[in-house]
Design a protein around this motif. Structure first.
Motif, PDB file in Angstrom:
ATOM      1  N   ARG A  23      -4.071  -4.231  -3.318  1.00  0.00           N
ATOM      2  CA  ARG A  23      -3.048  -3.953  -2.439  1.00  0.00           C
ATOM      3  C   ARG A  23      -2.740  -2.235  -2.064  1.00  0.00           C
ATOM      4  O   ARG A  23      -1.707  -1.952  -1.133  1.00  0.00           O
ATOM      5  CB  ARG A  23      -1.711  -4.385  -2.743  1.00  0.00           C
ATOM      6  CG  ARG A  23      -1.587  -5.912  -2.663  1.00  0.00           C
ATOM      7  CD  ARG A  23       0.118  -6.373  -2.731  1.00  0.00           C
ATOM      8  NE  ARG A  23       0.220  -7.497  -3.724  1.00  0.00           N
ATOM      9  CZ  ARG A  23       1.224  -7.976  -4.043  1.00  0.00           C
ATOM     10  NH1 ARG A  23       2.332  -7.026  -4.136  1.00  0.00           N
ATOM     11  NH2 ARG A  23       1.410  -8.999  -4.523  1.00  0.00           N
ATOM     12  N   GLY A  24      -3.377  -1.427  -2.935  1.00  0.00           N
ATOM     13  CA  GLY A  24      -3.360   0.106  -2.599  1.00  0.00           C
ATOM     14  C   GLY A  24      -2.350   0.524  -3.163  1.00  0.00           C
ATOM     15  O   GLY A  24      -1.641   1.672  -2.659  1.00  0.00           O
ATOM     16  N   THR A  61       0.831  -1.090   0.238  1.00  0.00           N
ATOM     17  CA  THR A  61       0.007  -0.155   0.009  1.00  0.00           C
ATOM     18  C   THR A  61       1.010   1.247   0.184  1.00  0.00           C
ATOM     19  O   THR A  61       1.780   1.313   0.746  1.00  0.00           O
ATOM     20  CB  THR A  61      -0.917  -0.022   1.195  1.00  0.00           C
ATOM     21  OG1 THR A  61      -1.569  -1.320   1.297  1.00  0.00           O
ATOM     22  CG2 THR A  61      -1.907   1.232   1.257  1.00  0.00           C
TER      23      THR A  61
END
Ligand SMILES: Cc1ncc(COP(=O)(O)O)c(C=O)c1O
Length: 394
Positions: free
Chosen positions: A122-123, A97
């Motif tokens: 997962r950002g 992320t």
């Protein structure tokens, strides 16, 4: 270059004019012979036994690729196509992320979709490096973007599937190294067409395919991973070739780049890829690159003289992939018209589906793609130009 020999090695040129080398080039005779020999061997000996007999040749595939891109054989994984090779590298990176991936407007949709997937899962963040006035990646913009220490990866194609600029990959690699950022190069359209030296470029990972400018068989490709990185990169998928099962609870991943491979593969095609690399090296990559650029330049010049046709390629340095639009005919119509000529002419159509960002930026939905290789000739180009001049509605 010995063009007559190149053409003698490419029997199909007697029947057709092949300008779809960016799709799949025509295989030269040594590649065809290597593959048919191996299929015969499999038929007479058995598949495993045939592979055993060809063990030395199979090892040579890695060293040949190593010589082609200036890498060590243990930095090469042979994988069924460029997409899977690229995936094995990309999905193995520990992106988390907030990590930023930098890519170019010319990115291939097949690579961009995985960025989006990891953005959603997962950002990670995707940022597009702007182009300079010539249409290639702006090095000064990239330098600025690398100031952000969340940037974890630069990933882009050296040559896009729809032509355009040859990206300044050596400068990009130098910037990546200076910033301590990983660089994944999609060399799918570059390998076999132009000199690709991973040390000079400074990329950490590189994916390529066999069937395009390398003139190898379909269904084959390879991945390069720099050895220092390879040790620390756990592949997203493992099998009993990539790792060994030690106990009921433990496995060990092999040390070399073959950790990114899987066990079963098309052995005839793998040998064919090796033969294609040897063939390209024997011709000389630099002279082939010179000839490809010269033919592409000639083609662009001729196309520009046809009323209604607009050449589309941008960039300081351009490749053998020549793209254009026709004001009255769709790319599909151009392709069909050329395919229907007395001597069939193969070109292809590149659409917004494969390079969305670039095409949208330029207001294009599709382009005709004529991709030349060293075995093509100016006479073949003249034949295509004459056919385009006769295009209905032209
Ligand atoms: C720039 C680029 N990257 C990746 C690919 C995918 O290669 P493959 O079809 O071997 O997976 C292509 C195929 O056209 C391409 O042009």
């Amino acid at each position: 270059m010995n063009i007559e020999q190149l053409r003698a090695d490419t029997p199909a040129v007697a029947q057709l004019i092949h300008f779809n080398n960016a799709g799949a080039a025509l295989m030269p005779q040594p590649v065809i012979a290597t593959m048919t020999r191996h299929i015969q061997l499999e038929a007479t000996l058995g598949g495993y036994e045939a592979a055993g007999q060809q063990a030395a040749e199979l090892e040579n595939v890695y060293s040949a690729i190593g010589r082609l891109i200036n890498a060590r054989p243990d930095e090469i994984a042979v994988i069924e196509n460029a997409t899977r090779a690229w995936d094995m590298a990309f999905y193995s990176l520990p992106l988390k992320t907030g990590d930023v991936v930098l890519t170019s407007t010319t990115e291939y949709a097949g690579n961009y979709i995985p960025y989006l997937q990891l953005k959603h899962k997962r950002g990670i963040e995707i940022r597009i490096i702007p182009n300079d006035e010539q249409g290639q990646v702006s090095l000064s913009a990239l330098k600025d973007m690398l100031e952000d220490d969340r940037v974890a990866l630069i990933s882009l194609p050296v040559i896009a599937t729809n032509g355009g600029p040859v990206q300044p990959v050596e400068q990009i690699g130098a910037l990546a190294r200076a910033a301590g950022v990983l660089f994944l190069l999609d060399a799918c359209q570059g390998v076999g067409q132009m000199p690709i030296d991973v040390k000079k470029i400074g990329c950490h990972m590189l994916a390529a395919t066999s069937r395009k400018y390398l003139r190898g068989p379909r269904g084959m490709g390879f991945l390069y991973v720099e050895s220092a990185l390879c040790q620390n990169l756990e592949p997203a998928f493992l099998d009993l070739h990539a790792a060994s099962l030690l106990t009921a609870d433990a496995y060990r991943i092999r040390a070399d780049a073959r950790r990114f491979e899987n066990w079963e593969c098309n052995v005839a095609a793998k040998l064919g890829l090796g033969a294609a690399v040897e063939y390209a090296l024997a011709q000389g990559i630099e002279p082939m690159w010179q000839r490809i650029q010269q033919l592409a330049g000639y083609l662009r010049g001729q196309l520009a003289q046809i009323p209604g046709i607009t050449p589309c390629d941008l960039g300081l340095q351009q490749s053998g992939i020549v793209t254009f639009t026709h004001q009255d005919s769709s790319a599909e119509q151009v392709q069909q018209w050329l395919a229907g000529q007395e001597k069939r002419i193969n070109v292809s159509t590149s659409t917004v589906r494969s390079t969305l960002l670039d095409m949208q930026n330029r207001g294009l939905l599709e382009v005709s793609r004529a991709s030349v290789h060293a075995y093509n000739t100016e006479a073949e180009i003249d034949t295509m130009i004459a056919a385009l001049r006769r295009l209905p509605n032209a």
